[in-house]
Scaffold this motif. Structure first.
Motif, short mmCIF file in Angstrom:
data_model
loop_
_atom_site.label_atom_id
_atom_site.label_comp_id
_atom_site.label_asym_id
_atom_site.label_seq_id
_atom_site.Cartn_x
_atom_site.Cartn_y
_atom_site.Cartn_z
N PHE A 153 0.84 -1.19 0.00
CA PHE A 153 0.00 0.00 0.00
C PHE A 153 0.87 1.24 0.00
O PHE A 153 0.67 2.17 -0.77
CB PHE A 153 -0.92 -0.01 1.23
N ARG A 154 1.89 1.22 0.86
CA ARG A 154 2.84 2.33 0.94
C ARG A 154 4.12 1.83 1.58
O ARG A 154 4.11 0.88 2.36
CB ARG A 154 2.27 3.48 1.78
N ILE A 155 5.23 2.46 1.22
CA ILE A 155 6.51 2.15 1.86
C ILE A 155 6.99 3.38 2.60
O ILE A 155 7.08 4.46 2.01
CB ILE A 155 7.58 1.70 0.84
N GLU A 215 10.28 -0.55 5.20
CA GLU A 215 9.13 -0.56 6.10
C GLU A 215 7.87 -0.49 5.23
O GLU A 215 7.55 0.57 4.71
CB GLU A 215 9.17 0.64 7.03
N VAL A 216 7.18 -1.60 5.13
CA VAL A 216 6.07 -1.70 4.19
C VAL A 216 4.73 -1.71 4.93
O VAL A 216 4.56 -2.44 5.92
CB VAL A 216 6.20 -2.96 3.32
N ILE A 217 3.79 -0.92 4.43
CA ILE A 217 2.41 -0.97 4.90
C ILE A 217 1.61 -1.64 3.79
O ILE A 217 1.58 -1.15 2.66
CB ILE A 217 1.88 0.44 5.19
N PRO A 252 -0.31 -2.00 10.34
CA PRO A 252 0.95 -1.40 10.80
C PRO A 252 2.05 -1.72 9.79
O PRO A 252 1.86 -2.56 8.91
CB PRO A 252 1.20 -2.11 12.12
N SER A 253 3.18 -1.06 9.93
CA SER A 253 4.27 -1.35 9.00
C SER A 253 5.00 -2.63 9.41
O SER A 253 5.04 -3.00 10.58
CB SER A 253 5.26 -0.18 8.97
N THR A 254 5.56 -3.30 8.41
CA THR A 254 6.34 -4.52 8.61
C THR A 254 7.68 -4.33 7.92
O THR A 254 7.74 -3.82 6.81
CB THR A 254 5.62 -5.73 8.01
N ASN A 255 8.74 -4.75 8.58
CA ASN A 255 10.08 -4.67 8.00
C ASN A 255 10.37 -5.88 7.11
O ASN A 255 10.17 -7.03 7.53
CB ASN A 255 11.13 -4.63 9.09
N TYR A 256 10.84 -5.60 5.90
CA TYR A 256 11.25 -6.65 4.99
C TYR A 256 12.71 -6.45 4.60
O TYR A 256 13.20 -5.31 4.53
CB TYR A 256 10.38 -6.66 3.73
#
Length: 121
Positions: A29-31, A98-100, A106-110
């Motif tokens: 959705f957003r980074i 950091e991806v939403i 919430p954001s998740t780290n990849y």
């Protein structure tokens, strides 16, 4: 799921240049912040440079004035231009994002899989 794919690593002589790329794909959705880290043999992973979706970039002191981080939000891609490379820049370089994934998440780290950069004559 989200995938980060890095490219651009390799072997370069001291004083040379390389450009790393990292493209994010999947359910995005957003980074927020995108960043590059590196890990040399026997050392901890360290932040090299970070770039928020809007705002100032951040660099490790060891790379200031030599490396430039940038991003293309339309392509979900982050770049690292590395100039005046030194042997101590040798490491595996990892992309982080950091991806939403949805507007309510919430954001998740990849992390990417890493790309080897070797600076040697």
């Amino acid at each position: 799921q989200v995938q980060l794919v890095e490219s651009g690593g390799g072997l370069v002589q001291p004083g040379g240049s390389l450009r790393l790329s990292c493209a994010a794909s999947g359910s995005i959705f957003r980074i927020n912040t995108m960043a590059w880290y590196r890990q040399a043999p026997g050392k901890q992973r360290e932040l090299v440079a970070a770039i928020p979706s809007g705002g100032d970039t951040n660099y490790a002191d060891s790379v200031k004035g030599r490396f430039t981080i940038s991003r293309d939000n339309a392509k979900n891609t982050v770049y690292l231009q590395m100039n005046s490379l030194k042997p101590e820049d040798t490491a595996v370089y990892y992309c982080n994002a950091e991806v939403i994934q949805t507007w309510y998440s919430p954001s998740t780290n990849y992390w990417g899989q890493g790309t080897q950069v070797t600076v040697s004559s």
